[in-house]
Design a protein around this motif. Structure first.
Motif, PDB file in Angstrom:
ATOM      1  N   ALA A 222       0.833  -1.210   0.000  1.00  0.00           N
ATOM      2  CA  ALA A 222       0.000   0.000   0.000  1.00  0.00           C
ATOM      3  C   ALA A 222       0.861   1.251   0.000  1.00  0.00           C
ATOM      4  N   TRP A 223       0.351   2.267  -0.705  1.00  0.00           N
ATOM      5  CA  TRP A 223       0.935   3.608  -0.594  1.00  0.00           C
ATOM      6  C   TRP A 223       0.318   4.259   0.636  1.00  0.00           C
ATOM      7  N   VAL A 224       1.153   4.670   1.564  1.00  0.00           N
ATOM      8  CA  VAL A 224       0.682   5.234   2.827  1.00  0.00           C
ATOM      9  C   VAL A 224       1.211   6.658   2.969  1.00  0.00           C
ATOM     10  N   PRO A 225       0.327   7.651   3.155  1.00  0.00           N
ATOM     11  CA  PRO A 225       0.812   9.025   3.348  1.00  0.00           C
ATOM     12  C   PRO A 225       1.816   9.082   4.493  1.00  0.00           C
ATOM     13  N   ALA A 226       2.818   9.928   4.348  1.00  0.00           N
ATOM     14  CA  ALA A 226       3.876  10.010   5.359  1.00  0.00           C
ATOM     15  C   ALA A 226       3.312  10.275   6.745  1.00  0.00           C
ATOM     16  N   ASP A 227       2.267  11.088   6.835  1.00  0.00           N
ATOM     17  CA  ASP A 227       1.679  11.413   8.136  1.00  0.00           C
ATOM     18  C   ASP A 227       0.981  10.220   8.784  1.00  0.00           C
ATOM     19  N   ALA A 228       0.687   9.192   7.994  1.00  0.00           N
ATOM     20  CA  ALA A 228      -0.063   8.051   8.520  1.00  0.00           C
ATOM     21  C   ALA A 228       0.801   6.819   8.760  1.00  0.00           C
ATOM     22  N   VAL A 229       2.075   6.880   8.390  1.00  0.00           N
ATOM     23  CA  VAL A 229       2.932   5.693   8.505  1.00  0.00           C
ATOM     24  C   VAL A 229       3.049   5.229   9.954  1.00  0.00           C
ATOM     25  N   ALA A 230       3.297   6.162  10.870  1.00  0.00           N
ATOM     26  CA  ALA A 230       3.529   5.787  12.265  1.00  0.00           C
ATOM     27  C   ALA A 230       2.315   5.149  12.921  1.00  0.00           C
ATOM     28  N   ALA A 231       1.128   5.316  12.338  1.00  0.00           N
ATOM     29  CA  ALA A 231      -0.081   4.731  12.909  1.00  0.00           C
ATOM     30  C   ALA A 231      -0.180   3.232  12.633  1.00  0.00           C
ATOM     31  N   ARG A 232       0.634   2.727  11.719  1.00  0.00           N
ATOM     32  CA  ARG A 232       0.615   1.296  11.406  1.00  0.00           C
ATOM     33  C   ARG A 232       1.445   0.526  12.445  1.00  0.00           C
ATOM     34  N   ALA A 233       1.218  -0.772  12.503  1.00  0.00           N
ATOM     35  CA  ALA A 233       2.055  -1.641  13.328  1.00  0.00           C
ATOM     36  C   ALA A 233       3.334  -1.904  12.540  1.00  0.00           C
ATOM     37  N   LEU A 234       4.380  -1.169  12.854  1.00  0.00           N
ATOM     38  CA  LEU A 234       5.590  -1.178  12.036  1.00  0.00           C
ATOM     39  C   LEU A 234       6.585  -2.250  12.481  1.00  0.00           C
ATOM     40  N   HIS A 235       7.315  -2.762  11.497  1.00  0.00           N
ATOM     41  CA  HIS A 235       8.454  -3.628  11.781  1.00  0.00           C
ATOM     42  C   HIS A 235       9.387  -2.875  12.738  1.00  0.00           C
ATOM     43  N   PRO A 236       9.913  -3.504  13.782  1.00  0.00           N
ATOM     44  CA  PRO A 236      10.708  -2.784  14.779  1.00  0.00           C
ATOM     45  C   PRO A 236      11.886  -2.001  14.191  1.00  0.00           C
ATOM     46  N   GLY A 237      12.597  -2.597  13.234  1.00  0.00           N
ATOM     47  CA  GLY A 237      13.726  -1.895  12.639  1.00  0.00           C
ATOM     48  C   GLY A 237      13.297  -0.651  11.881  1.00  0.00           C
ATOM     49  N   PHE A 238      12.190  -0.769  11.146  1.00  0.00           N
ATOM     50  CA  PHE A 238      11.684   0.387  10.407  1.00  0.00           C
ATOM     51  C   PHE A 238      11.148   1.439  11.373  1.00  0.00           C
ATOM     52  N   ALA A 239      10.493   1.002  12.429  1.00  0.00           N
ATOM     53  CA  ALA A 239       9.954   1.939  13.415  1.00  0.00           C
ATOM     54  C   ALA A 239      11.072   2.775  14.037  1.00  0.00           C
ATOM     55  N   ASP A 240      12.212   2.136  14.291  1.00  0.00           N
ATOM     56  CA  ASP A 240      13.340   2.841  14.906  1.00  0.00           C
ATOM     57  C   ASP A 240      13.917   3.924  13.993  1.00  0.00           C
ATOM     58  N   SER A 241      13.805   3.719  12.685  1.00  0.00           N
ATOM     59  CA  SER A 241      14.439   4.645  11.748  1.00  0.00           C
ATOM     60  C   SER A 241      13.454   5.625  11.098  1.00  0.00           C
ATOM     61  N   TRP A 242      12.152   5.401  11.245  1.00  0.00           N
ATOM     62  CA  TRP A 242      11.179   6.160  10.470  1.00  0.00           C
ATOM     63  C   TRP A 242      11.241   7.667  10.742  1.00  0.00           C
ATOM     64  N   ASP A 243      11.269   8.073  11.987  1.00  0.00           N
ATOM     65  CA  ASP A 243      11.265   9.507  12.275  1.00  0.00           C
ATOM     66  C   ASP A 243      12.468  10.202  11.631  1.00  0.00           C
ATOM     67  N   ARG A 244      13.607   9.555  11.704  1.00  0.00           N
ATOM     68  CA  ARG A 244      14.821  10.133  11.121  1.00  0.00           C
ATOM     69  C   ARG A 244      14.724  10.215   9.608  1.00  0.00           C
ATOM     70  N   LEU A 245      14.236   9.163   8.987  1.00  0.00           N
ATOM     71  CA  LEU A 245      14.124   9.146   7.530  1.00  0.00           C
ATOM     72  C   LEU A 245      13.025  10.102   7.049  1.00  0.00           C
ATOM     73  N   ARG A 246      11.937  10.170   7.779  1.00  0.00           N
ATOM     74  CA  ARG A 246      10.850  11.055   7.366  1.00  0.00           C
ATOM     75  C   ARG A 246      11.331  12.505   7.293  1.00  0.00           C
ATOM     76  N   ALA A 247      12.193  12.901   8.232  1.00  0.00           N
ATOM     77  CA  ALA A 247      12.680  14.277   8.258  1.00  0.00           C
ATOM     78  C   ALA A 247      13.521  14.608   7.026  1.00  0.00           C
ATOM     79  N   LEU A 248      13.995  13.573   6.333  1.00  0.00           N
ATOM     80  CA  LEU A 248      14.850  13.789   5.160  1.00  0.00           C
ATOM     81  C   LEU A 248      14.072  13.750   3.844  1.00  0.00           C
ATOM     82  N   LEU A 249      12.785  13.468   3.894  1.00  0.00           N
ATOM     83  CA  LEU A 249      12.012  13.366   2.664  1.00  0.00           C
ATOM     84  C   LEU A 249      11.908  14.699   1.934  1.00  0.00           C
ATOM     85  N   SER A 250      12.112  15.779   2.658  1.00  0.00           N
ATOM     86  CA  SER A 250      12.054  17.098   2.020  1.00  0.00           C
ATOM     87  C   SER A 250      13.431  17.593   1.565  1.00  0.00           C
ATOM     88  N   VAL A 251      14.474  16.807   1.814  1.00  0.00           N
ATOM     89  CA  VAL A 251      15.839  17.219   1.454  1.00  0.00           C
ATOM     90  C   VAL A 251      16.215  16.592   0.116  1.00  0.00           C
TER      91      VAL A 251
END
Length: 298
Positions: free
Chosen positions: A137-166
Motif C-alpha cells: 500500500a501507498w501510505v501518506p507520510a503522516d499516517a505511517v507511524a499509525a501502522r504496526a511497524l516492523h521494529p527496525g523500520f519503526a526505529d528509523s522512520w522519524d529520522r528518515l521522514r525528516a529527510l524526505l524534504s531534502v
C-alpha cells in the motif's frame, strides 16, 4: 508458488537454489539477522501518494507488521542494487521507476542494513509478486507511524521522514573544473568537458558521502547539472547529468540555475573556484565548493 517447509524462525523461501546471501548472521549476543552479506530495503517515496509499505505475512520474521520491501543482499551486490532488486521481486517495482536519493546504513559491525530512499519518477501500482507480502500500500507520510511497524523500520522512520524534504543538487562550472587540471584541455574544450562528465557519471551511480554535502546519514545521490560555455558547449550528453549550454555568459547561467533550484526549497551546491562567481552563487542561496572538491570525489 511452492513454499519450502518452514525452518523454525527462518523466512520461508521458494523451492530452488538459494543465493549464498540467504542465511542468518548470529550476533555475539545471540540475536539473528537475515542476510549473510547484509540486507537492504527500498523506501519509495511519491509526494502524491506517500511511502510504499509492505504488510508482511504472519510467518515471516517480525510477521504481521508493516515495513519496506527488502531482503538479503547477494554476494558482491551493492546495497542500492540489492534494495531495488528486492523491491522488484517483492512489490513489482518496475525498472527505472525509482531515482535513488540517499542511503541510510545501520552498521552493527557484523551485519548491515541499508535503506535506499528513492523518489518515484515513473508512477506505478505495486503488485504482490512473492509469498512474503500480505498487502502492499501507498501510505501518506503522516499516517505511517499509525501502522504496526516492523521494529527496525519503526526505529528509523522519524529520522528518515525528516529527510524526505531534502533533495540536494550540484551545479558544476565545467569550464572552471576542467581548467583546474593542466592536461591539454585547451586543445579540445568540448572533448575535455565530455571527459569530465564521464567521470561525474560514476558519482551519479555511486553517490557521494553525506559529509561532502554537510548532510546527515551516509550516502547521497544529488541531482547533477553541468553548465558548459563557449567551445565547451559541444560536449556530449551523459546519462544522469543535466546539461545547460550557456548561450552567453556561463557565470550568468550558473547563477540562474542555482537560483532556480534554491527557489524550489532545495539544497544547492555550486562547484567553482572562481571567486567572483562563488560570491554571486552564495548570494543566490547556494553553498559553494572549489574545483578540487569535485576532483577529490573521483
Amino acid at each position: 508458488m511452492t513454499i519450502e517447509p518452514p525452518v523454525p524462525g527462518e523466512p520461508r523461501r521458494p523451492f530452488g537454489p538459494r543465493d549464498p546471501g540467504d542465511a542468518w548472521v548470529v550476533a555475539p549476543s545471540g540475536e539473528r539477522y537475515w542476510g549473510r552479506f547484509g540486507a537492504a530495503g527500498l523506501l519509495a517515496y511519491d509526494p502524491a501518494r506517500g511511502v510504499l509499505l509492505q504488510h508482511r505475512v504472519a510467518w515471516s520474521h517480525h510477521g504481521d507488521t508493516w515495513g519496506l520491501p527488502g531482503g538479503a543482499r547477494h554476494e558482491g551486490e551493492s546495497a542500492c542494487d540489492g534494495a531495488l532488486r528486492e523491491a522488484q521481486e517483492e512489490a513489482g517495482v518496475p525498472d527505472a521507476a525509482i531515482r535513488p536519493r540517499l542511503l541510510s546504513i545501520l552498521d552493527l559491525g557484523y551485519w548491515t542494513y541499508t535503506t535506499l530512499v528513492g523518489d518515484v519518477v515513473t508512477p506505478f501500482e505495486p503488485t504482490i509478486s512473492d509469498p512474503e507480502s500480505r498487502e502492499l500500500a501507498w501510505v501518506p507520510a503522516d499516517a505511517v507511524a499509525a501502522r504496526a511497524l516492523h521494529p527496525g523500520f519503526a526505529d528509523s522512520w522519524d529520522r528518515l521522514r525528516a529527510l524526505l524534504s531534502v533533495r540536494p543538487a550540484v551545479v558544476v562550472d565545467v569550464a572552471n573544473v576542467v581548467g583546474a587540471v593542466p592536461d591539454g584541455w585547451w586543445r579540445d574544450r568540448a572533448a575535455a568537458a565530455t571527459r569530465l562528465l564521464g567521470r561525474m557519471s560514476g558519482l551519479v551511480a555511486s553517490g557521494i558521502p553525506a559529509s561532502a554535502l554537510d548532510l546527515p546519514e551516509d550516502v547521497w545521490f544529488p541531482e547533477w547539472t553541468a553548465v558548459v560555455e563557449g567551445e565547451g558547449r559541444g560536449a556530449e550528453e551523459v546519462s544522469g547529468i543535466g546539461m545547460v549550454r550557456a548561450a552567453a555568459s556561463g557565470d550568468d547561467a550558473i547563477v540562474a540555475e542555482a537560483a532556480r533550484i534554491v527557489a524550489e526549497g532545495r539544497v544547492v551546491t555550486v562547484v567553482t573556484s572562481d571567486r567572483a562567481l562563488a560570491t554571486r552563487a552564495t548570494d543566490a542561496g547556494a553553498d559553494v565548493r572549489g574545483a578540487r572538491w569535485l576532483l577529490d570525489l573521483f
